[in-house]
Design an enzyme around this catalytic site. Structure first.
Site, PDB file in Angstrom:
ATOM      1  N   GLY A 113     -12.549  -4.093   1.979  1.00  0.00           N
ATOM      2  CA  GLY A 113     -13.959  -3.727   2.133  1.00  0.00           C
ATOM      3  C   GLY A 113     -14.375  -2.693   1.092  1.00  0.00           C
ATOM      4  O   GLY A 113     -15.481  -2.755   0.547  1.00  0.00           O
ATOM      5  N   GLY A 141      -8.021  -7.534   1.463  1.00  0.00           N
ATOM      6  CA  GLY A 141      -6.864  -7.519   2.356  1.00  0.00           C
ATOM      7  C   GLY A 141      -6.202  -8.881   2.450  1.00  0.00           C
ATOM      8  O   GLY A 141      -4.990  -8.994   2.293  1.00  0.00           O
ATOM      9  N   ARG A 173       0.825  -1.215   0.000  1.00  0.00           N
ATOM     10  CA  ARG A 173       0.000   0.000   0.000  1.00  0.00           C
ATOM     11  C   ARG A 173       0.863   1.271   0.000  1.00  0.00           C
ATOM     12  O   ARG A 173       0.436   2.294  -0.530  1.00  0.00           O
ATOM     13  CB  ARG A 173      -0.964  -0.002   1.196  1.00  0.00           C
ATOM     14  CG  ARG A 173      -2.171  -0.887   0.939  1.00  0.00           C
ATOM     15  CD  ARG A 173      -3.096  -0.927   2.130  1.00  0.00           C
ATOM     16  NE  ARG A 173      -4.386  -1.494   1.764  1.00  0.00           N
ATOM     17  CZ  ARG A 173      -5.313  -1.841   2.650  1.00  0.00           C
ATOM     18  NH1 ARG A 173      -5.100  -1.696   3.930  1.00  0.00           N
ATOM     19  NH2 ARG A 173      -6.466  -2.329   2.238  1.00  0.00           N
ATOM     20  N   LYS A 193     -16.232 -12.352   5.945  1.00  0.00           N
ATOM     21  CA  LYS A 193     -16.978 -11.116   5.676  1.00  0.00           C
ATOM     22  C   LYS A 193     -18.214 -11.428   4.826  1.00  0.00           C
ATOM     23  O   LYS A 193     -18.481 -10.770   3.810  1.00  0.00           O
ATOM     24  CB  LYS A 193     -16.113 -10.102   4.914  1.00  0.00           C
ATOM     25  CG  LYS A 193     -15.065  -9.394   5.756  1.00  0.00           C
ATOM     26  CD  LYS A 193     -14.497  -8.215   4.982  1.00  0.00           C
ATOM     27  CE  LYS A 193     -13.400  -7.514   5.737  1.00  0.00           C
ATOM     28  NZ  LYS A 193     -12.599  -6.616   4.922  1.00  0.00           N
TER      29      LYS A 193
HETATM   30  C1  3PG Z   1      -8.525  -1.828   4.916  1.00  0.00           C
HETATM   31  O1  3PG Z   1      -7.531  -2.328   5.462  1.00  0.00           O
HETATM   32  O2  3PG Z   1      -9.328  -2.505   4.241  1.00  0.00           O
HETATM   33  C2  3PG Z   1      -8.705  -0.340   4.984  1.00  0.00           C
HETATM   34  O3  3PG Z   1      -7.591   0.304   5.487  1.00  0.00           O
HETATM   35  C3  3PG Z   1      -9.937  -0.003   5.781  1.00  0.00           C
HETATM   36  O4  3PG Z   1      -9.718  -0.288   7.111  1.00  0.00           O
HETATM   37  P1  3PG Z   1     -10.946  -0.181   8.169  1.00  0.00           P
HETATM   38  O5  3PG Z   1     -11.858  -1.320   7.834  1.00  0.00           O
HETATM   39  O6  3PG Z   1     -10.304  -0.308   9.517  1.00  0.00           O
HETATM   40  O7  3PG Z   1     -11.608   1.134   7.950  1.00  0.00           O
END
Ligand code: 3PG
Length: 392
Positions: free
Chosen positions: A371, A349, A37, A197
Site C-alpha cells: 500500500g 505484498g 522484510r 485493492k
Molecule cells: C504492509 O504489509 O503492506 C505493511 O506492513 C502495512 O500494513 P497495514 O496495511 O496493516 O498497515
C-alpha cells in the site's frame, strides 16, 4: 528540505535508537514464511550496532481486527536473532513507565524488540502521550519502515515530534529508487498494474496518466475496467463501486498522454475452479464463469511493451497465481521484466511472494511496500517520510 539519514547522526556511541521497521510478514505454522522484510532491514541494524548504538526495535504484525488477538512477534524476533547472531529481548507491557527500567537493563550488545505495536490502541490513534512515552525510551528516532510510512501512527509519525528523526538505509533506498522512476523516467515508461485493492490502484493510474507512456492491466482491477467498458465479466471478482471511477479514467485517458491497455483474452473457469481452464476473447466471457488469468494473446502483447520499455513499475499479479493453472500470466510478466534492460521496480505484498529467486537479482528494485508504494506513486511522499524531512 532534504531528509536526513542515519549517516548524518554525528555520534551513536552509547546512544539509544528507537528503530521502526516493517516486519509485518506472513507466518506459516508459527514460523516466518518469507523473511525478505527482515533481511532488507539488516544493513540499517548492522550499521547502528557497528557504531555502538543500543536498539529498541518496533514493528507491527497483522491487524487487531480479524486476526489472532495475541499475535506475537516472537517468531520474527527468533528469525532476527538467527540472522544477526545477537540476542533479541521481546518486551511486553512497554506502555507502562516501569518498562523503561526493564529496557535500560538489557545488556550492551543485545537488542530490545517491542511486542506487536499495532495491538496497543494508542498507536493507531497517533496518541501524543503514547508517542512521547515511546520517545522517552531513546535519544534518536530512525524509521526504516517504508512499508508502513503511509500510516499516521505513534511509532511512525507522532514520535518524531519528540526526537531527532532520521531515515534508515532501506527507507532511503526505497525513496531514491521510486523517485528516480517517476521523476525522470527513461522512456518508454511502462506501468503494470494487477491484483485487487482497486480503489488505491485506480488513484495511481489516474495520477500516472500524465507520466507513463503505457499502462497495462491484469487481475481483478482489469475485470473492473472490462465491466466499466460494458463487457460481461460473468462471476469474476469486480469492484462494482469502482466501475464509475474506471469510466472516468477511460474518459481522461482520451485526453492524456498514456495508453491504457486491457487484456485481449482471458483464462476462465467456474467460480469453484472445477472446470478445465479455457481461453476466451475479452468480450466473450460467459455469465456463469469467472476470469482467473490473462490469456496468451495478451501475454504476447504485454511482452512486446515490456521489451520496448526503458522504465517499468509493476504492482500486483495478473491472475490467481496461487493456483499454478492460473499463474502463467504473472510468470510471463515476471520473466520478461527480469530479462528486460529497463530500469525495473516491482512492489506489492502479493507480488513480493511471487518473485522466483532466479529473477530477484535481475530486478533493479523490489519494493518492500505494498500500500505504501501505491500511495508514494500517487503523492510522491508519505506521512512517515514528511516527518523525516523536518528532522531536527
Ligand atoms: C504492509 O504489509 O503492506 C505493511 O506492513 C502495512 O500494513 P497495514 O496495511 O496493516 O498497515
Amino acid at each position: 528540505m532534504r531528509k536526513k539519514t542515519i549517516k548524518d547522526i554525528p555520534n551513536l556511541f552509547g546512544k539509544k535508537v528507537f528503530l521502526t521497521v516493517d516486519f509485518n510478514i506472513s507466518l506459516e505454522n508459527g514460523h516466518v514464511a518469507n523473511d525478505t522484510r527482515i533481511v532488507e532491514a539488516i544493513p540499517t541494524i548492522k550499521y547502528l550496532l557497528s557504531k555502538g548504538a543500543k536498539l529498541i526495535i518496533s514493528s507491527h504484525l497483522g491487524r487487531p481486527s480479524g486476526h489472532d488477538p495475541n499475535l506475537t512477534l516472537k517468531p520474527v524476533a527468533n528469525r532476527l536473532e538467527q540472522l544477526i547472531s545477537k540476542k533479541v529481548n521481546l518486551i511486553d507491557r512497554y506502555w507502562e513507565k516501569s518498562a523503561l527500567t526493564k529496557i535500560n537493563k538489557v545488556p550492551k550488545g543485545e537488542m530490545v524488540m517491542l511486542e506487536n505495536i499495532r495491538y496497543v490502541k494508542e498507536e493507531e490513534l497517533n496518541d501524543r502521550n503514547f508517542s512521547k512515552h515511546l520517545a522517552s525510551m531513546a535519544d534518536y528516532f530512525v524509521n526504516d519502515a517504508f512499508g508502513t510510512a503511509h500510516r499516521v501512527h505513534s511509532s511512525i509519525v507522532g514520535i518524531a515530534e519528540f526526537l531527532p528523526a532520521f531515515a534508515g538505509l532501506l527507507m532511503d533506498k526505497e525513496i531514491r529508487m521510486l523517485s528516480e522512476a517517476i521523476e525522470k523516467p527513461k522512456r518508454p515508461f511502462l506501468l503494470i498494474i494487477g491484483g485487487a485493492k482497486t480503489p488505491e490502484k485506480i488513484s495511481v493510474i489516474e495520477k500516472l496518466l500524465d507520466i507513463a507512456d503505457n499502462i497495462i492491466l491484469g487481475g481483478a482491477i482489469a475485470n473492473t475496467f472490462l465491466a466499466a467498458w460494458g463487457f460481461g465479466t460473468g462471476r469474476s471478482v469486480v469492484d462494482y463501486e469502482m466501475v464509475e471511477m474506471a469510466r472516468v479514467v477511460f474518459w481522461k485517458t482520451t485526453r492524456k498522454h498514456s495508453a491504457l491497455l486491457l487484456p485481449l483474452d482471458v483464462v476462465i473457469s467456474d467460480k469453484d475452479r472445477k472446470m478445465k481452464p479455457q481461453v476466451v476473447e475479452y468480450n466473450k466471457v460467459p455469465h456463469h464463469v469467472a476470469i482467473f488469468d490473462i490469456g496468451p494473446k495478451t501475454m504476447k502483447n504485454y511482452q512486446e511493451l515490456i521489451r520496448e520499455a526503458k522504465t517499468i513499475i509493476w504492482n500486483g499479479p495478473m491472475g490467481l497465481y496461487e493456483d499454478p493453472r492460473f499463474a502463467k500470466g504473472t510468470d510471463s510478466i515476471l520473466k520478461h521484466v527480469a530479462e528486460s534492460k529497463a530500469f525495473s521496480i516491482i512492489g506489492g505484498g502479493d507480488t513480493l511472494t511471487t518473485i522466483k529467486k532466479e529473477y530477484v537479482e535481475k530486478i533493479d528494485h523490489i519494493s518492500t511496500g505494498g500500500g505504501a508504494m501505491l500511495v508514494f506513486l500517487e503523492n510522491g511522499t508519505l506521512p512517515g517520510i514528511e516527518v523525516l524531512l523536518d528532522a531536527k
